[in-house]
Scaffold this motif. Structure first.
Motif, PDB file in Angstrom:
ATOM      1  N   PHE A 272       2.454   0.328 -33.830  1.00 52.97           N
ATOM      2  CA  PHE A 272       1.512  -0.455 -33.033  1.00 52.97           C
ATOM      3  C   PHE A 272       2.257  -1.388 -32.071  1.00 52.97           C
ATOM      4  CE2 PHE A 272      -0.534  -4.686 -32.963  1.00 52.97           C
ATOM      5  CZ  PHE A 272      -1.615  -4.403 -32.144  1.00 52.97           C
ATOM      6  N   VAL A 273       3.215  -2.143 -32.593  1.00 54.64           N
ATOM      7  CA  VAL A 273       3.951  -3.099 -31.765  1.00 54.64           C
ATOM      8  C   VAL A 273       4.725  -2.371 -30.670  1.00 54.64           C
ATOM      9  CG1 VAL A 273       5.807  -4.828 -31.767  1.00 54.64           C
ATOM     10  CG2 VAL A 273       4.070  -4.870 -33.571  1.00 54.64           C
ATOM     11  N   ALA A 274       5.306  -1.227 -31.007  1.00 51.30           N
ATOM     12  CA  ALA A 274       6.060  -0.454 -30.005  1.00 51.30           C
ATOM     13  C   ALA A 274       5.142  -0.023 -28.860  1.00 51.30           C
ATOM     14  CB  ALA A 274       6.711   0.761 -30.666  1.00 51.30           C
ATOM     15  N   GLU A 275       3.938   0.422 -29.207  1.00 49.66           N
ATOM     16  CA  GLU A 275       2.972   0.839 -28.168  1.00 49.66           C
ATOM     17  C   GLU A 275       2.556  -0.340 -27.299  1.00 49.66           C
ATOM     18  OE1 GLU A 275       1.658   3.804 -27.098  1.00 49.66           O
ATOM     19  OE2 GLU A 275       3.064   4.793 -28.457  1.00 49.66           O
ATOM     20  N   ILE A 276       2.263  -1.472 -27.950  1.00 49.03           N
ATOM     21  CA  ILE A 276       1.860  -2.675 -27.212  1.00 49.03           C
ATOM     22  C   ILE A 276       2.968  -3.100 -26.254  1.00 49.03           C
ATOM     23  CG2 ILE A 276       1.502  -5.179 -27.487  1.00 49.03           C
ATOM     24  CD1 ILE A 276      -1.018  -3.766 -28.195  1.00 49.03           C
ATOM     25  N   GLU A 277       4.206  -3.127 -26.759  1.00 47.91           N
ATOM     26  CA  GLU A 277       5.310  -3.656 -25.953  1.00 47.91           C
ATOM     27  C   GLU A 277       5.631  -2.779 -24.758  1.00 47.91           C
ATOM     28  OE1 GLU A 277       8.429  -4.659 -28.697  1.00 47.91           O
ATOM     29  OE2 GLU A 277       7.481  -6.605 -29.156  1.00 47.91           O
ATOM     30  N   LYS A 278       5.384  -1.472 -24.900  1.00 47.83           N
ATOM     31  CA  LYS A 278       5.661  -0.621 -23.738  1.00 47.83           C
ATOM     32  C   LYS A 278       4.394  -0.396 -22.897  1.00 47.83           C
ATOM     33  CE  LYS A 278       5.077   4.007 -25.667  1.00 47.83           C
ATOM     34  NZ  LYS A 278       5.646   5.116 -26.385  1.00 47.83           N
ATOM     35  N   GLY A 279       3.321  -1.128 -23.230  1.00 47.81           N
ATOM     36  CA  GLY A 279       2.075  -0.966 -22.483  1.00 47.81           C
ATOM     37  C   GLY A 279       1.465   0.411 -22.686  1.00 47.81           C
ATOM     38  N   GLY A 280       1.640   0.938 -23.890  1.00 48.97           N
ATOM     39  CA  GLY A 280       1.178   2.290 -24.192  1.00 48.97           C
ATOM     40  C   GLY A 280      -0.239   2.330 -24.725  1.00 48.97           C
ATOM     41  N   LEU A 281      -0.485   3.262 -25.636  1.00 45.99           N
ATOM     42  CA  LEU A 281      -1.840   3.506 -26.122  1.00 45.99           C
ATOM     43  C   LEU A 281      -2.206   2.587 -27.284  1.00 45.99           C
ATOM     44  CD1 LEU A 281      -1.782   7.374 -25.890  1.00 45.99           C
ATOM     45  CD2 LEU A 281      -3.319   5.873 -24.630  1.00 45.99           C
ATOM     46  N   ALA A 282      -2.311   1.301 -26.995  1.00 42.82           N
ATOM     47  CA  ALA A 282      -2.716   0.348 -28.022  1.00 42.82           C
ATOM     48  C   ALA A 282      -3.281  -0.896 -27.369  1.00 42.82           C
ATOM     49  CB  ALA A 282      -1.521  -0.015 -28.902  1.00 42.82           C
TER      50      ALA A 282
END
Ligand SMILES: [Zn+2]
Length: 378
Positions: A272-282
């Motif tokens: 979840f954090v990885a997606e948020i930080e890269k502006g991904g699907l979260a």
């Protein structure tokens, strides 16, 4: 009664009264976090809130009297229940129909009281979903023993003793006779492992284990040829052996269960954090998570355990909002919801999204204690 299985929930969900509403009551009684006094204060507040709420309901005198009796009896039960070691209490009551069911919970629920046509069992099903059926296989040279572990309770399933000759001394000169003896012992040992593997598979079919824990010497582990279904469910190794007392097996297995769960939670939060930080699907936070739920984009909803917030929902389209007084879609007034997080969890279930309860503290706390992984856009 104790919460143990889905059949209990099905039995509860079958109860319905034409004449009276059912009171559903949930109380967090986790004494590792709360004092007895705090638990009683929460219980009192819930009962008081229930009394206020029932006055606003369009019910006849009898209907109200039944709910009032429910609440009185629930309060008496809470007062008596202070010594229980359960982490939660659920009560379903419709005094007008002589219906009463109190359930000890192995995991704390969100505190709440509500009146409806039938028992509100979703908090119980959420708790059941947290628990895995764990099969435990312990193997030694001659013995094997099986247990099941579910909701903190260890139950013996079966055991096996095989006639395996003792080990031939290793090293030094080995004569032909000793070599033959060694091969003979090896064959018996192989047979023992084969039986143990087969038995494990039979028990798996009978009990539907979600996870498997295995305890044996490292040297034996690769010789036990477990079915691939079981290898898929193998979550860890135990130091316990067949001859160990059950309480020792239980303690070690509970520790391992806890570690496996904590690792899974960390993985979800990490993704979840990885997606948020890269502006991904979260998305993170209550507002964006509710919007994603309304738009049916949620693949998995992550919620910090015991996080709740007030909100509103539209009676027509059922969309959920933090503070909209009028539904932007339907243009009609929304209704207040005491716990919009709970409504969000229910919406996620309806959309077949996964719901991941995360124990604080975790990195989810820095993202508003709630977030969602989104589906790939088509
Ligand atoms: Zn609407």
């Amino acid at each position: 009664m104790k919460l143990l299985n889905r059949q209990q929930l099905e039995a509860l969900s079958r109860f319905q009264s034409r004449k009276f509403l059912t009171t559903s009551f949930f109380l967090d009684t986790d004494k590792s976090r709360l004092s007895r006094k705090e638990i009683l204060v929460s219980a009192k507040n819930l009962v008081t809130a229930g009394r206020t709420q029932l006055e606003t309901l369009p019910l006849d005198k009898e209907g109200k009297a039944s709910l009032t009796r429910d609440l009185d009896r629930i309060w008496e039960t809470c007062e008596r229940n202070t010594t229980s070691s359960a982490q939660g209490l659920a009560v379903f009551s419709a005094c007008g129909e002589d219906f009463w069911q109190d359930v000890d919970l192995p995991h704390p629920p969100r505190n709440r009281v509500l009146f409806d046509r039938n028992p509100y069992i979703r908090p119980l099903s959420q708790i059941l979903e947290r628990y895995q059926r764990i099969g435990i296989l312990l193997v030694a040279r001659r013995e094997a023993r099986w247990y099941s572990l579910f909701m903190g309770e260890l139950a013996p399933l079966d055991d096996l003793t095989s006639d395996v000759p003792s080990k031939v001394k290793e090293g030094g000169f080995e004569g032909t006779a000793e070599k033959r003896m060694g091969r003979h012992a090896e064959a018996h040992l192989h047979e023992h492992f084969k039986k143990a593997a087969q038995k494990t598979f039979d028990l798996f079919k009978a009990h539907q284990f979600d996870w498997l824990f295995v305890g044996c010497e490292d040297g034996f582990f690769s010789d036990i040829e477990l079915h691939r279904y079981l290898l898929d469910r193998l979550k860890g190794r135990l130091k316990a052996r067949p001859g160990d007392p059950a309480d020792k097996v239980l303690k070690e297995a509970l520790d391992l269960e806890h570690q496996v769960k904590a690792a899974a939670e960390q993985d979800w939060v990490k993704t979840f954090v990885a997606e948020i930080e890269k502006g991904g699907l979260a998305v993170s936070g209550i507002r964006d998570s509710l919007r994603a739920l309304n738009e049916r984009e949620v693949q998995a909803l992550l919620v910090a355990h015991s996080f709740s917030a007030a909100g509103t929902s539209c009676p027509k389209c059922r969309f959920l909002y933090v503070d909209d007084a009028v539904c932007p879609t339907c243009g009609i007034p929304t209704e207040a919801r005491a716990d919009i997080v709970d409504e969000g969890i229910e919406a996620a279930f309806r959309e077949n999204a996964a719901v991941r309860h995360v124990s604080p503290p975790s990195r989810l706390d820095h993202y508003g204690r709630i977030g969602a992984l989104l589906r790939y856009k088509k």
